[in-house]
Design a protein around this motif. Structure first.
Motif, PDB file in Angstrom:
ATOM      1  N   ALA A 124       0.815  -1.211   0.000  1.00 30.52           N
ATOM      2  CA  ALA A 124       0.000   0.000   0.000  1.00 30.52           C
ATOM      3  C   ALA A 124       0.852   1.266   0.000  1.00 30.52           C
ATOM      4  O   ALA A 124       0.435   2.296  -0.548  1.00 30.52           O
ATOM      5  CB  ALA A 124      -0.929  -0.004   1.212  1.00 30.52           C
ATOM      6  N   ILE A 125       2.050   1.208   0.604  1.00 28.09           N
ATOM      7  CA  ILE A 125       2.907   2.396   0.646  1.00 28.09           C
ATOM      8  C   ILE A 125       3.912   2.410  -0.501  1.00 28.09           C
ATOM      9  O   ILE A 125       4.805   3.248  -0.530  1.00 28.09           O
ATOM     10  CB  ILE A 125       3.660   2.501   1.988  1.00 28.09           C
ATOM     11  CG1 ILE A 125       4.578   1.293   2.197  1.00 28.09           C
ATOM     12  CG2 ILE A 125       2.671   2.631   3.131  1.00 28.09           C
ATOM     13  CD1 ILE A 125       5.400   1.393   3.476  1.00 28.09           C
ATOM     14  N   GLY A 126       3.758   1.478  -1.423  1.00 23.43           N
ATOM     15  CA  GLY A 126       4.552   1.534  -2.648  1.00 23.43           C
ATOM     16  C   GLY A 126       5.809   0.695  -2.680  1.00 23.43           C
ATOM     17  O   GLY A 126       6.658   0.894  -3.561  1.00 23.43           O
ATOM     18  N   PHE A 127       5.979  -0.255  -1.762  1.00 19.09           N
ATOM     19  CA  PHE A 127       7.154  -1.126  -1.795  1.00 19.09           C
ATOM     20  C   PHE A 127       7.076  -2.044  -3.021  1.00 19.09           C
ATOM     21  O   PHE A 127       6.009  -2.550  -3.361  1.00 19.09           O
ATOM     22  CB  PHE A 127       7.218  -1.989  -0.533  1.00 19.09           C
ATOM     23  CG  PHE A 127       7.921  -1.320   0.620  1.00 19.09           C
ATOM     24  CD1 PHE A 127       7.895   0.044   0.770  1.00 19.09           C
ATOM     25  CD2 PHE A 127       8.609  -2.072   1.567  1.00 19.09           C
ATOM     26  CE1 PHE A 127       8.522   0.669   1.836  1.00 19.09           C
ATOM     27  CE2 PHE A 127       9.242  -1.468   2.635  1.00 19.09           C
ATOM     28  CZ  PHE A 127       9.192  -0.083   2.772  1.00 19.09           C
ATOM     29  N   SER A 128       8.234  -2.230  -3.656  1.00 15.76           N
ATOM     30  CA  SER A 128       8.317  -3.175  -4.763  1.00 15.76           C
ATOM     31  C   SER A 128       8.370  -4.599  -4.205  1.00 15.76           C
ATOM     32  O   SER A 128       8.652  -4.787  -3.014  1.00 15.76           O
ATOM     33  CB  SER A 128       9.575  -2.909  -5.590  1.00 15.76           C
ATOM     34  OG  SER A 128      10.743  -3.193  -4.832  1.00 15.76           O
ATOM     35  N   PRO A 129       8.111  -5.611  -5.039  1.00 18.56           N
ATOM     36  CA  PRO A 129       8.203  -7.003  -4.544  1.00 18.56           C
ATOM     37  C   PRO A 129       9.563  -7.324  -3.941  1.00 18.56           C
ATOM     38  O   PRO A 129       9.654  -8.047  -2.941  1.00 18.56           O
ATOM     39  CB  PRO A 129       7.928  -7.832  -5.804  1.00 18.56           C
ATOM     40  CG  PRO A 129       7.054  -6.951  -6.640  1.00 18.56           C
ATOM     41  CD  PRO A 129       7.563  -5.564  -6.404  1.00 18.56           C
ATOM     42  N   TRP A 130      10.646  -6.805  -4.547  1.00 19.73           N
ATOM     43  CA  TRP A 130      11.979  -7.065  -4.003  1.00 19.73           C
ATOM     44  C   TRP A 130      12.154  -6.397  -2.643  1.00 19.73           C
ATOM     45  O   TRP A 130      12.740  -6.978  -1.725  1.00 19.73           O
ATOM     46  CB  TRP A 130      13.042  -6.571  -4.970  1.00 19.73           C
ATOM     47  CG  TRP A 130      14.418  -6.548  -4.365  1.00 19.73           C
ATOM     48  CD1 TRP A 130      15.162  -5.457  -4.034  1.00 19.73           C
ATOM     49  CD2 TRP A 130      15.194  -7.688  -3.974  1.00 19.73           C
ATOM     50  NE1 TRP A 130      16.347  -5.822  -3.474  1.00 19.73           N
ATOM     51  CE2 TRP A 130      16.402  -7.189  -3.425  1.00 19.73           C
ATOM     52  CE3 TRP A 130      15.004  -9.062  -4.026  1.00 19.73           C
ATOM     53  CZ2 TRP A 130      17.394  -8.029  -2.934  1.00 19.73           C
ATOM     54  CZ3 TRP A 130      15.993  -9.901  -3.541  1.00 19.73           C
ATOM     55  CH2 TRP A 130      17.164  -9.385  -3.014  1.00 19.73           C
ATOM     56  N   GLN A 131      11.661  -5.178  -2.485  1.00 15.42           N
ATOM     57  CA  GLN A 131      11.759  -4.480  -1.198  1.00 15.42           C
ATOM     58  C   GLN A 131      10.963  -5.215  -0.124  1.00 15.42           C
ATOM     59  O   GLN A 131      11.410  -5.324   1.024  1.00 15.42           O
ATOM     60  CB  GLN A 131      11.267  -3.041  -1.338  1.00 15.42           C
ATOM     61  CG  GLN A 131      12.205  -2.127  -2.112  1.00 15.42           C
ATOM     62  CD  GLN A 131      11.624  -0.739  -2.295  1.00 15.42           C
ATOM     63  OE1 GLN A 131      10.443  -0.571  -2.623  1.00 15.42           O
ATOM     64  NE2 GLN A 131      12.451   0.277  -2.091  1.00 15.42           N
ATOM     65  N   ILE A 132       9.794  -5.723  -0.492  1.00 14.87           N
ATOM     66  CA  ILE A 132       8.986  -6.482   0.471  1.00 14.87           C
ATOM     67  C   ILE A 132       9.740  -7.731   0.909  1.00 14.87           C
ATOM     68  O   ILE A 132       9.783  -8.070   2.098  1.00 14.87           O
ATOM     69  CB  ILE A 132       7.632  -6.866  -0.155  1.00 14.87           C
ATOM     70  CG1 ILE A 132       6.799  -5.604  -0.402  1.00 14.87           C
ATOM     71  CG2 ILE A 132       6.878  -7.838   0.749  1.00 14.87           C
ATOM     72  CD1 ILE A 132       5.504  -5.867  -1.137  1.00 14.87           C
ATOM     73  N   PHE A 133      10.356  -8.414  -0.056  1.00 17.41           N
ATOM     74  CA  PHE A 133      11.091  -9.638   0.260  1.00 17.41           C
ATOM     75  C   PHE A 133      12.306  -9.346   1.130  1.00 17.41           C
ATOM     76  O   PHE A 133      12.549 -10.028   2.138  1.00 17.41           O
ATOM     77  CB  PHE A 133      11.525 -10.328  -1.028  1.00 17.41           C
ATOM     78  CG  PHE A 133      12.352 -11.561  -0.814  1.00 17.41           C
ATOM     79  CD1 PHE A 133      11.758 -12.751  -0.423  1.00 17.41           C
ATOM     80  CD2 PHE A 133      13.729 -11.536  -1.000  1.00 17.41           C
ATOM     81  CE1 PHE A 133      12.522 -13.891  -0.208  1.00 17.41           C
ATOM     82  CE2 PHE A 133      14.500 -12.669  -0.790  1.00 17.41           C
ATOM     83  CZ  PHE A 133      13.891 -13.852  -0.394  1.00 17.41           C
ATOM     84  N   ALA A 134      13.101  -8.341   0.749  1.00 18.52           N
ATOM     85  CA  ALA A 134      14.362  -8.070   1.428  1.00 18.52           C
ATOM     86  C   ALA A 134      14.183  -7.401   2.784  1.00 18.52           C
ATOM     87  O   ALA A 134      14.956  -7.671   3.716  1.00 18.52           O
ATOM     88  CB  ALA A 134      15.251  -7.195   0.531  1.00 18.52           C
ATOM     89  N   ARG A 135      13.178  -6.561   2.920  1.00 18.84           N
ATOM     90  CA  ARG A 135      13.032  -5.777   4.143  1.00 18.84           C
ATOM     91  C   ARG A 135      12.017  -6.353   5.135  1.00 18.84           C
ATOM     92  O   ARG A 135      12.113  -6.084   6.334  1.00 18.84           O
ATOM     93  CB  ARG A 135      12.622  -4.339   3.796  1.00 18.84           C
ATOM     94  CG  ARG A 135      13.655  -3.582   2.982  1.00 18.84           C
ATOM     95  CD  ARG A 135      13.230  -2.134   2.806  1.00 18.84           C
ATOM     96  NE  ARG A 135      14.181  -1.383   2.004  1.00 18.84           N
ATOM     97  CZ  ARG A 135      14.081  -0.070   1.753  1.00 18.84           C
ATOM     98  NH1 ARG A 135      13.053   0.611   2.258  1.00 18.84           N
ATOM     99  NH2 ARG A 135      14.984   0.541   1.011  1.00 18.84           N
ATOM    100  N   PRO A 139      14.013 -11.044   6.651  1.00 21.72           N
ATOM    101  CA  PRO A 139      14.467 -10.936   8.057  1.00 21.72           C
ATOM    102  C   PRO A 139      13.588 -11.720   9.031  1.00 21.72           C
ATOM    103  O   PRO A 139      14.103 -12.362   9.961  1.00 21.72           O
ATOM    104  CB  PRO A 139      14.391  -9.426   8.329  1.00 21.72           C
ATOM    105  CG  PRO A 139      14.488  -8.788   6.983  1.00 21.72           C
ATOM    106  CD  PRO A 139      13.771  -9.712   6.064  1.00 21.72           C
ATOM    107  N   GLN A 140      12.272 -11.682   8.833  1.00 25.97           N
ATOM    108  CA  GLN A 140      11.387 -12.405   9.740  1.00 25.97           C
ATOM    109  C   GLN A 140      11.435 -13.914   9.490  1.00 25.97           C
ATOM    110  O   GLN A 140      11.303 -14.712  10.422  1.00 25.97           O
ATOM    111  CB  GLN A 140       9.957 -11.904   9.581  1.00 25.97           C
ATOM    112  CG  GLN A 140       9.770 -10.460  10.008  1.00 25.97           C
ATOM    113  CD  GLN A 140       8.309 -10.064  10.019  1.00 25.97           C
ATOM    114  OE1 GLN A 140       7.517 -10.591  10.795  1.00 25.97           O
ATOM    115  NE2 GLN A 140       7.944  -9.130   9.151  1.00 25.97           N
ATOM    116  N   ALA A 141      11.633 -14.298   8.217  1.00 25.79           N
ATOM    117  CA  ALA A 141      11.703 -15.726   7.894  1.00 25.79           C
ATOM    118  C   ALA A 141      12.893 -16.378   8.582  1.00 25.79           C
ATOM    119  O   ALA A 141      12.803 -17.519   9.043  1.00 25.79           O
ATOM    120  CB  ALA A 141      11.787 -15.914   6.383  1.00 25.79           C
TER     121      ALA A 141
END
Length: 220
Positions: A124-135, A139-141
């Motif tokens: 919703a705030i505009g993160f790309s798929p890569w940013q969602i995965f990396a950030r 880290p949580q996984a």
């Protein structure tokens, strides 16, 4: 006897090196496999699922022999001259593949444990798929996957013993040589067993410490 004990200790260093290299290789395979299982491309998804199914369904010794002898045959055929893969790297590839096949399922469960609301908020705030995965996801996984990966590491550490069957000068090979030379198999296999027990005990202590840090981080 001291000379054989020295050889066993030197072999234990090779065993640790083998296990660490296989761990790094296996973590990469496991992470990639878990990601490919969830992609929209059906060919990549089928490739990951097939790899995991085959490796998990075969005996570990057969995977090792396939890599050591089969990969040598393939490379020799392609290059038209004899190419031999070393016992060490054959062990790294085989054990890494086995570790990775199981680790992929650990990572898969870890990714599913992440709250979907976080991912939706990031979109919703505009993160790309890569940013969602990396950030967010990765880290949580790692935190969710830590206990399962720790157990797989203990299995990997003990499975390094099978590589002695293709001639690697590891700890088990040194213990086997000492036992056959002195005709005192019990003494030297007990020494090898104690070293393995020491390595797994230290690994367990380290994993307990990492789990404590993870829990403290989550609670804070």
């Amino acid at each position: 006897m001291n000379g054989f004990i020295t050889q066993i200790l030197l072999g234990s260093l090779i065993t640790i090196k083998l296990a660490l290299c296989a761990l790094i290789f296996g973590l990469c395979i496991g992470l990639i496999g878990s990601v490919l299982e969830s992609v929209h491309n059906k060919y990549l998804r089928y490739l990951a699922v097939s790899f995991i199914f085959i490796v998990r369904g075969l005996p570990e010794l057969l995977v090792l022999f396939f890599i050591y002898f089969g990969l040598t045959f393939v490379l020799t055929t392609l290059s038209h001259h004899y190419v031999e893969i070393s016992a060490f790297w054959a062990g790294v590839i085989a054990l890494g593949m086995i570790f990775g096949a199981y680790a992929s399922q650990v990572f898969k469960g870890a990714f599913l444990a992440i709250e979907k609301g976080q991912i939706e908020s990031a979109r919703a705030i505009g993160f790309s798929p890569w940013q969602i995965f990396a950030r967010i996801q990765l880290p949580q996984a790692w935190r969710h996957a830590l206990p399962g990966l720790g157990n797989l590491w203990l299995v990997l550490l003990k499975d390094t013993a099978i590589v002695t069957l293709i001639g690697l000068s590891d700890m088990m090979n040194a213990a086997k040589l000492a036992a056959s030379t002195t005709h005192q198999p019990f003494n030297y296999y007990v020494i090898a067993a104690l070293i393995y027990l020491a390595m797994t005990t230290l690994s367990q202590i380290f994993m307990n410490y990492m789990t404590h840090l993870k829990n403290r981080y989550v609670l804070s």
